[in-house]
Design a protein around this motif. Sequence first.
Motif, PDB file in Angstrom:
ATOM      1  N   GLU A  86      -8.816   0.669  -2.592  1.00 38.85           N
ATOM      2  CA  GLU A  86      -8.695  -0.536  -3.400  1.00 38.85           C
ATOM      3  C   GLU A  86     -10.074  -0.997  -3.838  1.00 38.85           C
ATOM      4  OE1 GLU A  86      -4.704  -2.477  -1.436  1.00 38.85           O
ATOM      5  OE2 GLU A  86      -6.612  -3.527  -1.373  1.00 38.85           O
ATOM      6  N   LYS A  90       0.833  -1.200   0.000  1.00 39.70           N
ATOM      7  CA  LYS A  90       0.000   0.000   0.000  1.00 39.70           C
ATOM      8  C   LYS A  90       0.868   1.250   0.000  1.00 39.70           C
ATOM      9  CE  LYS A  90      -3.956  -2.078   2.367  1.00 39.70           C
ATOM     10  NZ  LYS A  90      -4.831  -2.030   3.553  1.00 39.70           N
ATOM     11  N   SER A 109      -0.094  -5.432   5.439  1.00 41.25           N
ATOM     12  CA  SER A 109      -0.732  -5.193   4.154  1.00 41.25           C
ATOM     13  C   SER A 109      -0.733  -6.476   3.363  1.00 41.25           C
ATOM     14  CB  SER A 109       0.015  -4.104   3.367  1.00 41.25           C
ATOM     15  OG  SER A 109       1.340  -4.482   3.155  1.00 41.25           O
TER      16      SER A 109
END
Length: 1046
Positions: free
Chosen positions: A1035, A73, A983
Amino acid sequence: MMKFRFRRQGTDPQREKIKQELFAFNKTVEHGFPHQPSALAFDPKLHLMAIGTKSGAIKVYGAPGVEFTGLHKDTTAVTQIHFLPGQRILNEMLSLLTLEVGGVKKEGVVCLQEVGNYSLPGRPGIESCSATRVTVLLLLKSCDLLCIGTEGGGVYFLELPRLLLKDNHTLPQDQVVQSLPDDYRCGKSLGPVEALQEHPQQAGKILIGYSRGLVVLWDLSSRHIGQLFLGKQQLESLVWERSGNLFVSSHNDGGYAVWPVTNGNTCNQQPVSSTIPYGPFPCKAISKILWRTTQTGSPVLLYSGGMPRASYGDRHCLTIQQDKDHITLDFTSRVIDFFTIHSIEPDKEFDDPSALVVLLEEELVVIDLQTPGWPSLPTPYLAPLHSSAITCSCHISSVPPKLWERLVNAGKAQQGRHWPICGGKNLAPPPKQQELLLTGHEDGTVRFWDASGVALTPLYKLSTANVFHTDCDPSDDPQDPSDDPDLQQEEEWPPFRKVGCFDPYSDDPRLGIQKITLCKYSNKLLVAGTAGQVIVLGLSDERSDHLVDVSVVDLLQDREGFTWKGHDRLEPRLKPAPFAPGFQPLVLVQCLPPASVTAVALHAEWNLISFGTSHGFGLFDYHRRNAVLARCTLHPNDSLAMEGPLSRVKSLKKSLRQSFRRIRKSRVSGKKRTITTPTSKVQEANAALAEQEEVAPVQRRIEPRSADDSLSGVVRCLCFADTFLRDGTHHGPTLWAGTNSGSVYAYALEVPGIGTGRACERGGPSESSVCVEAVLGKEIQLMHRAPVVSICVLDGRGKPLPDPYEASQDLAIAPDMTNTHSVLIASEEQLKVFSLPKVSAKTKFKLTAHEGCRVRKVALVVFSSTAQEDYSEHTLVCLTNMGDMHLFNIPGLRPQVRYDCIRKEDISGIASCVFTKNGQGFYLISPSEYERFSLSAKVLTEPVCSVHKLRVFACLSSDGTTTPQANGTHKNQLGQAEEEPPSALSSPIVDTPLDSPLSCADLTLDSTGELTVEDVRDFLTTVDEAENNLKNITEEEGRSPGILIN
């Protein structure tokens, strides 16, 4: 009688079910070369290669079709990658202090997921400590310990997979200094740890190289120093010889040294040999070196850098040496890292390298080390799309097998052995049809790519430069350098060899390709360029030397008051030129003035081409070699069109003047609008429709544009169609053209032998002697003068007309010629359907009024159902300047679904988008990468592969200013990364923010008529807004990838 025009209709459950069976948005795979690569690794057991980028992406490649991607990310640069043998974990370092471990298997799907992290302890009370900043990593063969070299010279050992620091194994720099001779200490620090290498035969013995030049052989089991190697030059890298009896060190003075490893001598002050290969003058550092043994007895030595500073300091080179063979590979971009593919079997005595893989900043180069001369191998994937800047693209679906075979044969000029990176297994079924992606480039080349599967494979390259005389013309100097002893003597040392295809510099910017169209049934290709050149090419299997016919078409038609101030035309060759097998030019049509071509159309069945520029459009019969039509579309005040894209006479004052004039006129028109008297049936229909309708509360009022705006005469689209234009009983060939000022011109064509034209009725002259004629049939002016983006004629069933030859050769369903035809005109502000031949408005959808956006790209796509094999729908796909996709049914123009595809700030991505006929699309997410997406629930092109026991180890840096070197050396970092929550990284990327942050301002695109100053203004934001947009990237819900691990 009251009219309820804005009555809200309820949703139909049956229709919603059909939509789910037809439409679904997915980002499936990325094609091309990763943008800004920063790290490289190879697993010799699995034959897999991993590439890390500065944006935090890790891409793993195997055999063609085997690939997947993980992405953090945070935008964190990957500085090192290592494959782990025997463990399914991924170790990552988000900052130079943080270490993370992630798994690679989750519910049968390949993914990269963080499961833990660790930070090296610094000094108490000090938030940032450079002494514990990591510089190099080494995973031991036992896979239970990770060695970490730091900036302060200390070496730490981390137990895996528990991520526990083993304090009793830590080797501080002070302990090493105490073992040094007094004359070597001199009160100087040893510097950072630059290299860590484990003994190839004796586990637990580690070479530790310090920046000052000292190399220490550390015995991990007894925790004592086994041997010291007192180097005098700054160290860059280390490599063991296979037997472990010696190792090689490279240094910053451009030299390398060979050191023996013996049990009796604990302190070695001199190497066996020390060489500066490109001396004696000062040389650049050898950043990485490899030593590979062979059965022939002479080892293969490979190293990057080492060039003489004064003469070749700016070269990006890698040298290969074996005995008397010596080649210096000269690249056009910086060397990031490299590795060899060689034998790793313990029972084998020699390395016997088979291939060299070099990761460059802009491409991947593979050298065959088994073939004499060490030739390069063609890459089945990771080809640099941007070898010359991409200017346009075109997709061809359902390519006939015969054409495909001829293209493959034409592109087989470069042959090599099998691709050495062959790990994994591609489980995807073979494609049902072959697909081509054609890309036009700034250097005048057109590249053909196999877009049928996950791997975008180069098939064939066509160059148009040999049609013209250019400044750098190789044929002008036919002298062979080998015949000149002076030239031969100059090239003897260093023995450079140009390798790679990345060449960002164009010999002449006028060669740039702007438009491409291909007829897959007649094998005719139409290519148009920046200097008004339009070339018709035919496919030939034999080499040919011939003269290209040249025709000049003056689009101004001797119009007074206009003077072209732009670039000159390209000079065509006056002598026969050689053309290789493949597409060969038949005729060159030169537009005057030589402005960039903005639209083209090809109808191979009628032997006609049409082309448009900012001055007008023309019609040309390439079979009879004569111009049929030339129509000027310039407005009297349109002086900007006479300057051209390469002109230097544009001024900011003129641009501001045009902008203020437009704003002033829009304000005046808002206060007092004068409606001119309609002079045609089309204007009467538009006026009547405008008077009847009321502006809905959700609609935005659209101000009409001025007729004398700059570049109002730019031709945006051209279209051939066999339809009804003169009356409702006789159909025939027609040509449609749309301009930037909202004007549409429709011409009735008299093509000999086609329809019921006058040529057939006369019966006197033969077809070859009768010329094609064009008569203006209709002229449409859109009320708001919005630029026309697309024109498409629909048959009696409301479906698009088939392509040339499809109906005549029974390759498609014949169009309905019994019912009334209609024409769909898409402008930047609305979609509108007119009936033919009366050209009366039937239905429309005001996209700008409803959505507040403008149309950028339009395509008619066939969507097939996932539930019923024989059910499909023709749908209009519209891409707006906000980056979203709108789907409408035709001819009713009822909205179906809407998807967010491209970020609105990504102007280059929106401008480069191209659709396929089966519901897929491509757009540039960087100068070297295409993102492939699908709007169809049935048609998907995504990786489906199996990988056995995948293990990857990666080192990342959170500071974007770091410049990773080939040997993993890192400079000091100024910033520190904050701790982030775990992540998840998945494959393939379906929700990555790579599309926008990686887009570069220097990306060359087909912008004439597509991208204007107003478009750029739509995307202008403040710095704070831009930062917030980047931070708030969300996302999207992605499709689960079909990648399996066994």
